[in-house]
Design a protein around this motif. Structure first.
Motif, PDB file in Angstrom:
ATOM      1  N   ILE A  23      -0.077  -8.702  -4.980  1.00 34.27           N
ATOM      2  CA  ILE A  23       1.226  -8.407  -4.398  1.00 34.27           C
ATOM      3  C   ILE A  23       2.213  -8.192  -5.530  1.00 34.27           C
ATOM      4  O   ILE A  23       2.383  -9.069  -6.391  1.00 34.27           O
ATOM      5  N   VAL A  24       2.871  -7.022  -5.536  1.00 31.52           N
ATOM      6  CA  VAL A  24       3.836  -6.739  -6.598  1.00 31.52           C
ATOM      7  C   VAL A  24       5.272  -6.861  -6.118  1.00 31.52           C
ATOM      8  O   VAL A  24       6.185  -7.046  -6.939  1.00 31.52           O
ATOM      9  N   GLU A  25       5.490  -6.743  -4.806  1.00 34.74           N
ATOM     10  CA  GLU A  25       6.854  -6.908  -4.285  1.00 34.74           C
ATOM     11  C   GLU A  25       6.783  -7.262  -2.810  1.00 34.74           C
ATOM     12  O   GLU A  25       5.892  -6.812  -2.087  1.00 34.74           O
ATOM     13  N   ILE A  26       7.715  -8.078  -2.380  1.00 32.85           N
ATOM     14  CA  ILE A  26       7.787  -8.476  -0.978  1.00 32.85           C
ATOM     15  C   ILE A  26       9.252  -8.689  -0.614  1.00 32.85           C
ATOM     16  O   ILE A  26      10.035  -9.215  -1.408  1.00 32.85           O
ATOM     17  N   GLY A  27       9.627  -8.233   0.571  1.00 32.83           N
ATOM     18  CA  GLY A  27      11.012  -8.387   0.994  1.00 32.83           C
ATOM     19  C   GLY A  27      11.227  -7.812   2.373  1.00 32.83           C
ATOM     20  O   GLY A  27      10.319  -7.217   2.964  1.00 32.83           O
ATOM     21  N   ASP A  28      12.434  -7.964   2.894  1.00 33.14           N
ATOM     22  CA  ASP A  28      12.709  -7.401   4.210  1.00 33.14           C
ATOM     23  C   ASP A  28      12.835  -5.882   4.101  1.00 33.14           C
ATOM     24  O   ASP A  28      12.921  -5.319   3.010  1.00 33.14           O
ATOM     25  N   ASN A  29      12.819  -5.247   5.244  1.00 29.25           N
ATOM     26  CA  ASN A  29      12.778  -3.787   5.317  1.00 29.25           C
ATOM     27  C   ASN A  29      13.875  -3.133   4.486  1.00 29.25           C
ATOM     28  O   ASN A  29      13.619  -2.265   3.642  1.00 29.25           O
ATOM     29  N   ASP A  30      15.110  -3.535   4.721  1.00 24.67           N
ATOM     30  CA  ASP A  30      16.238  -2.908   4.035  1.00 24.67           C
ATOM     31  C   ASP A  30      16.202  -3.146   2.530  1.00 24.67           C
ATOM     32  O   ASP A  30      16.522  -2.257   1.741  1.00 24.67           O
ATOM     33  N   SER A  31      15.820  -4.366   2.115  1.00 23.49           N
ATOM     34  CA  SER A  31      15.787  -4.686   0.680  1.00 23.49           C
ATOM     35  C   SER A  31      14.796  -3.800  -0.061  1.00 23.49           C
ATOM     36  O   SER A  31      15.081  -3.302  -1.152  1.00 23.49           O
ATOM     37  N   ILE A  32      13.620  -3.601   0.528  1.00 22.54           N
ATOM     38  CA  ILE A  32      12.601  -2.797  -0.136  1.00 22.54           C
ATOM     39  C   ILE A  32      13.018  -1.333  -0.228  1.00 22.54           C
ATOM     40  O   ILE A  32      12.865  -0.685  -1.274  1.00 22.54           O
ATOM     41  N   PHE A  33      13.586  -0.786   0.839  1.00 22.10           N
ATOM     42  CA  PHE A  33      13.923   0.637   0.847  1.00 22.10           C
ATOM     43  C   PHE A  33      15.226   0.934   0.109  1.00 22.10           C
ATOM     44  O   PHE A  33      15.378   2.013  -0.465  1.00 22.10           O
ATOM     45  N   GLU A  34      16.157   0.002   0.120  1.00 17.96           N
ATOM     46  CA  GLU A  34      17.455   0.260  -0.497  1.00 17.96           C
ATOM     47  C   GLU A  34      17.525  -0.209  -1.943  1.00 17.96           C
ATOM     48  O   GLU A  34      18.267   0.356  -2.750  1.00 17.96           O
ATOM     49  N   ASN A  35      16.746  -1.249  -2.270  1.00 20.49           N
ATOM     50  CA  ASN A  35      16.859  -1.835  -3.603  1.00 20.49           C
ATOM     51  C   ASN A  35      15.493  -2.251  -4.142  1.00 20.49           C
ATOM     52  O   ASN A  35      15.254  -3.412  -4.427  1.00 20.49           O
ATOM     53  N   PRO A  36      14.554  -1.295  -4.275  1.00 14.22           N
ATOM     54  CA  PRO A  36      13.222  -1.637  -4.796  1.00 14.22           C
ATOM     55  C   PRO A  36      13.316  -2.029  -6.265  1.00 14.22           C
ATOM     56  O   PRO A  36      13.993  -1.357  -7.040  1.00 14.22           O
ATOM     57  N   LYS A  37      12.620  -3.086  -6.640  1.00 18.95           N
ATOM     58  CA  LYS A  37      12.738  -3.584  -8.000  1.00 18.95           C
ATOM     59  C   LYS A  37      11.504  -3.318  -8.852  1.00 18.95           C
ATOM     60  O   LYS A  37      11.621  -3.150 -10.059  1.00 18.95           O
ATOM     61  N   HIS A  38      10.340  -3.311  -8.246  1.00 14.52           N
ATOM     62  CA  HIS A  38       9.126  -3.087  -9.041  1.00 14.52           C
ATOM     63  C   HIS A  38       8.952  -1.580  -9.276  1.00 14.52           C
ATOM     64  O   HIS A  38       9.148  -0.779  -8.356  1.00 14.52           O
ATOM     65  N   PRO A  39       8.593  -1.168 -10.486  1.00  9.34           N
ATOM     66  CA  PRO A  39       8.418   0.269 -10.757  1.00  9.34           C
ATOM     67  C   PRO A  39       7.405   0.937  -9.826  1.00  9.34           C
ATOM     68  O   PRO A  39       7.564   2.114  -9.478  1.00  9.34           O
ATOM     69  N   TYR A  40       6.378   0.211  -9.415  1.00 14.96           N
ATOM     70  CA  TYR A  40       5.387   0.792  -8.517  1.00 14.96           C
ATOM     71  C   TYR A  40       5.992   1.068  -7.143  1.00 14.96           C
ATOM     72  O   TYR A  40       5.748   2.123  -6.543  1.00 14.96           O
ATOM     73  N   THR A  41       6.806   0.148  -6.649  1.00  9.92           N
ATOM     74  CA  THR A  41       7.478   0.356  -5.367  1.00  9.92           C
ATOM     75  C   THR A  41       8.419   1.553  -5.443  1.00  9.92           C
ATOM     76  O   THR A  41       8.479   2.378  -4.525  1.00  9.92           O
ATOM     77  N   GLN A  42       9.131   1.676  -6.541  1.00 11.82           N
ATOM     78  CA  GLN A  42      10.036   2.805  -6.718  1.00 11.82           C
ATOM     79  C   GLN A  42       9.269   4.127  -6.710  1.00 11.82           C
ATOM     80  O   GLN A  42       9.711   5.119  -6.117  1.00 11.82           O
ATOM     81  N   ALA A  43       8.105   4.133  -7.340  1.00 14.10           N
ATOM     82  CA  ALA A  43       7.298   5.351  -7.372  1.00 14.10           C
ATOM     83  C   ALA A  43       6.768   5.694  -5.980  1.00 14.10           C
ATOM     84  O   ALA A  43       6.745   6.863  -5.586  1.00 14.10           O
ATOM     85  N   LEU A  44       6.341   4.685  -5.225  1.00 16.15           N
ATOM     86  CA  LEU A  44       5.858   4.929  -3.865  1.00 16.15           C
ATOM     87  C   LEU A  44       6.953   5.540  -2.998  1.00 16.15           C
ATOM     88  O   LEU A  44       6.724   6.509  -2.261  1.00 16.15           O
ATOM     89  N   LEU A  45       8.145   4.994  -3.083  1.00 15.42           N
ATOM     90  CA  LEU A  45       9.238   5.473  -2.249  1.00 15.42           C
ATOM     91  C   LEU A  45       9.678   6.884  -2.642  1.00 15.42           C
ATOM     92  O   LEU A  45      10.130   7.658  -1.802  1.00 15.42           O
ATOM     93  N   SER A  46       9.529   7.220  -3.913  1.00 14.97           N
ATOM     94  CA  SER A  46       9.911   8.565  -4.342  1.00 14.97           C
ATOM     95  C   SER A  46       8.981   9.628  -3.783  1.00 14.97           C
ATOM     96  O   SER A  46       9.316  10.812  -3.765  1.00 14.97           O
ATOM     97  N   ALA A  47       7.792   9.207  -3.314  1.00 13.06           N
ATOM     98  CA  ALA A  47       6.808  10.164  -2.790  1.00 13.06           C
ATOM     99  C   ALA A  47       7.056  10.515  -1.335  1.00 13.06           C
ATOM    100  O   ALA A  47       6.388  11.394  -0.791  1.00 13.06           O
ATOM    101  N   ILE A  48       8.006   9.851  -0.673  1.00  7.51           N
ATOM    102  CA  ILE A  48       8.302  10.170   0.721  1.00  7.51           C
ATOM    103  C   ILE A  48       8.893  11.576   0.793  1.00  7.51           C
ATOM    104  O   ILE A  48       9.863  11.887   0.099  1.00  7.51           O
ATOM    105  N   PRO A  49       8.330  12.464   1.598  1.00 10.19           N
ATOM    106  CA  PRO A  49       8.826  13.842   1.648  1.00 10.19           C
ATOM    107  C   PRO A  49      10.221  13.929   2.263  1.00 10.19           C
ATOM    108  O   PRO A  49      10.577  13.157   3.150  1.00 10.19           O
TER     109      PRO A  49
END
Length: 356
Positions: A235-261
């Motif tokens: 597990i690299v990051e865990i949080g509520d829905n808004d926290s993960i999408f609005e303020n991702p902290k782990h570089p891997y999470t940021q990369a995943l979210l950038s792939a959303i079309p």
């Protein structure tokens, strides 16, 4: 008000042995899930996301003991599932059910819908025989199927209808927890929306608890209360829905979210391209498992495994496993709050240094 805890997973490991050599001795392990811990509260939907091979589906199967975990503890409503023998686990199966990814392969093609729904009720014997037909029709009504479809076979239904049968089967034993393993990934987009809305409706009306496994962040955003991001068994990051999408902290999470079309062709998104491939779970990297692909990695990342740490005291429960939790950020990355929309607010002539 604090929610009541339903599922508690601590130190879960799922290793698959590799055999080789002249005598067929065990030579190594595939470390599919490697020491993860999390909780699921009653009445919420917790999603596990990550790339293929990150261990999310294996986690779901281990919780149900479809694969016997290598180590750790799994408590469902205070009962340690790993301490139960085969007979006790059979009695506990009605408390935790699964909706599989493939809505056709998960249904017996030789049984009618009536027989499929009767099967679980017959095994668990929690409903009297005289009441089973009424319960079957109630389940068909709940998932939006016609009562006269009870005598049909799975091949006579569309993919979305077959998944509704799978949902009805999971509900037939009144479970406390439902594991949804890529439950909509095999369906067309329009059908995905119908099934997701059905799952949300059932959760609202029946107080269901979901562990939702998916690689589709749009789906996850729609159904989740909390999100668990996994990478290579950790597990690299865990949080509520808004926290993960609005303020991702782990570089891997940021990369995943950038792939959303981005659905609007006039708006530009800034895709973060990670270097290299996912390492093998047979011999994962030492230290932070993401350091081989992370542009911010230092010698510390290569030597010491980061632990989950609180990101922000204001965002309760938001944690990330990164040594530089509040320091790393991909330049000019802006993740919007709207579903399935990632866009940059900078002007077209603004400079942007692409991560290589």
């Amino acid at each position: 008000m604090r929610q009541a805890q339903l599922l508690k997973v601590e130190g879960l490991k799922q290793y698959f042995p590799i055999y080789g050599g002249f005598l067929g001795a065990q030579v190594n392990n595939v470390k599919a899930v490697d020491d993860i811990s999390f909780v699921v509260n009653r009445g919420e939907a917790v999603s596990i996301v990550g790339e293929s091979g990150c261990g999310k589906s294996t986690t779901g199967r281990a919780i149900l003991r479809l694969d016997e975990p290598t180590a750790g503890s799994i408590e469902l409503d205070g009962v340690d599932l790993l301490s139960l023998n085969r007979g006790e686990m059979k009695d506990t199966r009605k408390e935790i059910q699964i909706i599989f990814q493939d809505p056709y392969a998960s249904l017996n093609p030789r049984l009618t819908v009536r027989q499929i729904l009767y099967e679980s009720m017959n095994i668990q014997k929690h409903i009297k025989r005289k009441d089973r037909e009424a319960r079957m029709y109630e389940l068909l009504d709940l998932v939006g199927l016609q009562r006269d479809q009870a005598e049909r076979f799975p091949h006579e239904f569309s993919g979305g209808q077959r998944q509704r049968i799978g949902i009805a089967r999971a509900l037939s034993v009144d479970p406390k927890l439902i594991v949804c393993d890529e439950a909509v990934s095999a369906l067309d987009v329009s059908i995905q929306a119908q099934v997701l809305n059905l799952l949300k409706k059932l959760q609202r009306e029946m107080g269901l608890t979901y562990l939702f496994i998916s690689h589709d962040l749009g789906v996850v955003r729609h159904i989740s209360n909390r999100i668990i991001v996994m990478y290579l068994g950790k597990i690299v990051e865990i949080g509520d829905n808004d926290s993960i999408f609005e303020n991702p902290k782990h570089p891997y999470t940021q990369a995943l979210l950038s792939a959303i079309p981005v659905p609007n062709p006039k708006k530009k998104s800034k895709r973060i391209l990670l270097k290299g491939d996912v390492p093998s779970p047979i011999d994962p990297p030492q230290g932070c498992r993401f350091h081989t692909r992370c542009p911010f990695a230092t010698d510390l990342c290569k030597e010491e495994t980061p632990q989950l740490r609180t990101v922000d005291k204001m965002a309760e429960g938001h944690q990330a496993a990164c040594h530089y939790i509040n320091e790393v950020s991909f330049d000019n990355l802006k993740i919007e709050q709207e579903l399935v929309k990632v866009e940059s607010l900078q002007s077209e002539d603004a400079s942007y240094e692409r991560v290589k």
